[in-house]
Design a protein around this motif. Structure first.
Motif, PDB file in Angstrom:
ATOM      1  N   ILE A  66      51.101  47.619  -9.005  1.00 45.16           N
ATOM      2  CA  ILE A  66      52.002  48.072  -7.953  1.00 45.16           C
ATOM      3  C   ILE A  66      51.924  49.591  -7.829  1.00 45.16           C
ATOM      4  O   ILE A  66      51.986  50.305  -8.837  1.00 45.16           O
ATOM      5  CB  ILE A  66      53.447  47.620  -8.238  1.00 45.16           C
ATOM      6  N   ARG A  67      51.781  50.060  -6.618  1.00 43.50           N
ATOM      7  CA  ARG A  67      51.759  51.490  -6.334  1.00 43.50           C
ATOM      8  C   ARG A  67      52.875  51.812  -5.343  1.00 43.50           C
ATOM      9  O   ARG A  67      53.308  50.963  -4.579  1.00 43.50           O
ATOM     10  CB  ARG A  67      50.404  51.920  -5.767  1.00 43.50           C
ATOM     11  N   PHE A  68      53.341  53.045  -5.357  1.00 45.92           N
ATOM     12  CA  PHE A  68      54.512  53.423  -4.572  1.00 45.92           C
ATOM     13  C   PHE A  68      54.216  54.579  -3.611  1.00 45.92           C
ATOM     14  O   PHE A  68      55.130  55.265  -3.178  1.00 45.92           O
ATOM     15  CB  PHE A  68      55.659  53.803  -5.508  1.00 45.92           C
ATOM     16  N   SER A  69      52.965  54.771  -3.249  1.00 45.19           N
ATOM     17  CA  SER A  69      52.596  55.878  -2.368  1.00 45.19           C
ATOM     18  C   SER A  69      53.366  55.791  -1.057  1.00 45.19           C
ATOM     19  O   SER A  69      53.427  54.729  -0.419  1.00 45.19           O
ATOM     20  CB  SER A  69      51.096  55.847  -2.081  1.00 45.19           C
ATOM     21  N   ASP A  70      53.980  56.925  -0.675  1.00 44.70           N
ATOM     22  CA  ASP A  70      54.721  57.039   0.586  1.00 44.70           C
ATOM     23  C   ASP A  70      55.929  56.111   0.654  1.00 44.70           C
ATOM     24  O   ASP A  70      56.420  55.815   1.745  1.00 44.70           O
ATOM     25  CB  ASP A  70      53.806  56.783   1.790  1.00 44.70           C
ATOM     26  N   LYS A  71      56.424  55.656  -0.499  1.00 43.42           N
ATOM     27  CA  LYS A  71      57.603  54.807  -0.541  1.00 43.42           C
ATOM     28  C   LYS A  71      58.801  55.602  -1.056  1.00 43.42           C
ATOM     29  O   LYS A  71      58.679  56.438  -1.947  1.00 43.42           O
ATOM     30  CB  LYS A  71      57.375  53.595  -1.446  1.00 43.42           C
ATOM     31  N   LYS A  72      59.962  55.317  -0.487  1.00 48.50           N
ATOM     32  CA  LYS A  72      61.199  55.967  -0.886  1.00 48.50           C
ATOM     33  C   LYS A  72      61.909  55.081  -1.895  1.00 48.50           C
ATOM     34  O   LYS A  72      62.228  53.926  -1.610  1.00 48.50           O
ATOM     35  CB  LYS A  72      62.090  56.207   0.339  1.00 48.50           C
ATOM     36  N   VAL A  73      62.156  55.627  -3.085  1.00 50.26           N
ATOM     37  CA  VAL A  73      62.622  54.835  -4.227  1.00 50.26           C
ATOM     38  C   VAL A  73      63.861  55.487  -4.828  1.00 50.26           C
ATOM     39  O   VAL A  73      63.948  56.720  -4.907  1.00 50.26           O
ATOM     40  CB  VAL A  73      61.517  54.739  -5.303  1.00 50.26           C
ATOM     41  N   ILE A  74      64.807  54.661  -5.282  1.00 45.73           N
ATOM     42  CA  ILE A  74      65.949  55.167  -6.047  1.00 45.73           C
ATOM     43  C   ILE A  74      66.128  54.283  -7.268  1.00 45.73           C
ATOM     44  O   ILE A  74      65.932  53.067  -7.205  1.00 45.73           O
ATOM     45  CB  ILE A  74      67.240  55.201  -5.189  1.00 45.73           C
ATOM     46  N   GLU A  75      66.464  54.912  -8.392  1.00 44.12           N
ATOM     47  CA  GLU A  75      66.772  54.159  -9.606  1.00 44.12           C
ATOM     48  C   GLU A  75      68.236  54.368  -9.964  1.00 44.12           C
ATOM     49  O   GLU A  75      68.744  55.491  -9.948  1.00 44.12           O
ATOM     50  CB  GLU A  75      65.891  54.589 -10.779  1.00 44.12           C
ATOM     51  N   LEU A  76      68.905  53.271 -10.322  1.00 42.74           N
ATOM     52  CA  LEU A  76      70.290  53.316 -10.770  1.00 42.74           C
ATOM     53  C   LEU A  76      70.332  53.270 -12.287  1.00 42.74           C
ATOM     54  O   LEU A  76      69.589  52.511 -12.917  1.00 42.74           O
ATOM     55  CB  LEU A  76      71.074  52.121 -10.216  1.00 42.74           C
ATOM     56  N   GLY A  77      71.201  54.078 -12.882  1.00 42.68           N
ATOM     57  CA  GLY A  77      71.336  54.065 -14.340  1.00 42.68           C
ATOM     58  C   GLY A  77      70.023  54.333 -15.039  1.00 42.68           C
ATOM     59  O   GLY A  77      69.624  53.608 -15.950  1.00 42.68           O
ATOM     60  N   ALA A  78      69.360  55.425 -14.648  1.00 33.92           N
ATOM     61  CA  ALA A  78      67.983  55.667 -15.087  1.00 33.92           C
ATOM     62  C   ALA A  78      67.861  55.992 -16.572  1.00 33.92           C
ATOM     63  O   ALA A  78      66.772  55.883 -17.141  1.00 33.92           O
ATOM     64  CB  ALA A  78      67.371  56.802 -14.268  1.00 33.92           C
ATOM     65  N   GLY A  79      68.938  56.423 -17.215  1.00 27.91           N
ATOM     66  CA  GLY A  79      68.880  56.708 -18.650  1.00 27.91           C
ATOM     67  C   GLY A  79      67.954  57.873 -18.960  1.00 27.91           C
ATOM     68  O   GLY A  79      68.184  59.001 -18.553  1.00 27.91           O
ATOM     69  N   THR A  80      66.876  57.600 -19.662  1.00 26.18           N
ATOM     70  CA  THR A  80      65.897  58.646 -19.984  1.00 26.18           C
ATOM     71  C   THR A  80      65.024  59.008 -18.795  1.00 26.18           C
ATOM     72  O   THR A  80      64.338  60.026 -18.821  1.00 26.18           O
ATOM     73  CB  THR A  80      64.982  58.183 -21.128  1.00 26.18           C
ATOM     74  N   GLY A  81      64.992  58.132 -17.779  1.00 23.95           N
ATOM     75  CA  GLY A  81      64.172  58.382 -16.595  1.00 23.95           C
ATOM     76  C   GLY A  81      62.762  57.835 -16.663  1.00 23.95           C
ATOM     77  O   GLY A  81      61.967  58.067 -15.753  1.00 23.95           O
ATOM     78  N   ILE A  82      62.432  57.070 -17.690  1.00 25.31           N
ATOM     79  CA  ILE A  82      61.043  56.650 -17.887  1.00 25.31           C
ATOM     80  C   ILE A  82      60.501  55.849 -16.711  1.00 25.31           C
ATOM     81  O   ILE A  82      59.362  56.059 -16.274  1.00 25.31           O
ATOM     82  CB  ILE A  82      60.879  55.868 -19.211  1.00 25.31           C
ATOM     83  N   VAL A  83      61.294  54.937 -16.144  1.00 26.84           N
ATOM     84  CA  VAL A  83      60.793  54.106 -15.043  1.00 26.84           C
ATOM     85  C   VAL A  83      60.526  54.960 -13.811  1.00 26.84           C
ATOM     86  O   VAL A  83      59.459  54.869 -13.192  1.00 26.84           O
ATOM     87  CB  VAL A  83      61.790  52.975 -14.725  1.00 26.84           C
TER      88      VAL A  83
END
Length: 227
Positions: A66-83
């Motif tokens: 899976i690639r995320f080029s040109d995609k707008k992404v948000i993470e909830l509860g990211a913790g360390t931020g690794i994802v």
């Protein structure tokens, strides 16, 4: 659904005289080496450790290509931020969110891993579920969540936040270690399935981690929440 082996820590380095981190853990995935500062004794709770579901989500993105080029992404509860860090390296325009007290650690982990040319596409912001939702748009291509259901009373606010951030095109990847508060976690996913089409796309049997891919049932799901 694919059953896979969970990504493991490749190496670890003890850190001395650092107010944020006691250790820097390294993970290898998608052709990158991620250096993640952690401190389980920081007093910051769940957000200062790399949990199983976060590792599972990273591994899933690698195995599925899976690639995320040109995609707008948000993470909830990211913790360390690794994802989110991995997703940014895979081309995503990423907003990394968690409680305000965790943002400094996330920003430092971003600095360890994200080249300067990528940094304009990475934002670190506070998002308290059910409180700060309206400060964020509803046009995300992807929403990422990993091991964020720990308390019964957080489920309604997680749902409210997901409904605000989602549109009919948004894909939510929601990873959970099912044995953490087992009944609560399973009931939480049942609640989410009332509002989102939910598919179990990956399972790590040994660690009891499930990864779900979710889409909003209807554009008016938010109205159902308030009915």
């Amino acid at each position: 659904m694919k059953v896979m082996k969970l990504m493991q820590r490749a190496s670890s380095l003890r850190i001395y005289e650092d107010g944020d981190f006691r250790r820097k853990d390294c993970y290898q995935t998608c052709g990158f080496t991620l250096e993640i500062g952690v401190n389980s004794h920081s007093g910051l709770g769940f957000g200062s450790t790399v949990w199983e579901a976060a590792r599972g989500l990273c591994q899933y993105f690698e195995k599925e290509g899976i690639r995320f080029s040109d995609k707008k992404v948000i993470e909830l509860g990211a913790g360390t931020g690794i994802v989110s860090i991995l997703v940014a390296l895979l081309g995503g325009d990423v907003t990394i969110t968690d409680q305000p007290e965790l943002l400094n650690g996330i920003e430092r982990n971003v600095s360890f891993n994200i080249p300067s040319s990528f940094k304009p596409q990475v934002k670190v912001r506070a998002l308290r579920w059910g409180l700060d939702n309206t400060l964020f748009p509803s046009d995300y291509d992807y929403i990422l969540c990993s091991d964020i259901m720990y308390f019964d009373d957080s489920i309604p606010s997680i749902l409210e936040t997901l409904l605000h951030l989602s549109n009919e095109r948004t894909i939510v990847y929601f990873a959970s270690t099912m044995s953490y508060g087992q009944n609560m976690t399973r009931e939480g996913h049942v609640t989410l399935s009332h509002y989102f089409q939910t598919e179990l796309v990956c399972r790590y049997d040994v660690e009891d981690v499930n990864i779900y891919r979710m889409r909003l049932n209807t554009p008016t799901a938010g109205q159902l929440l308030n009915s």
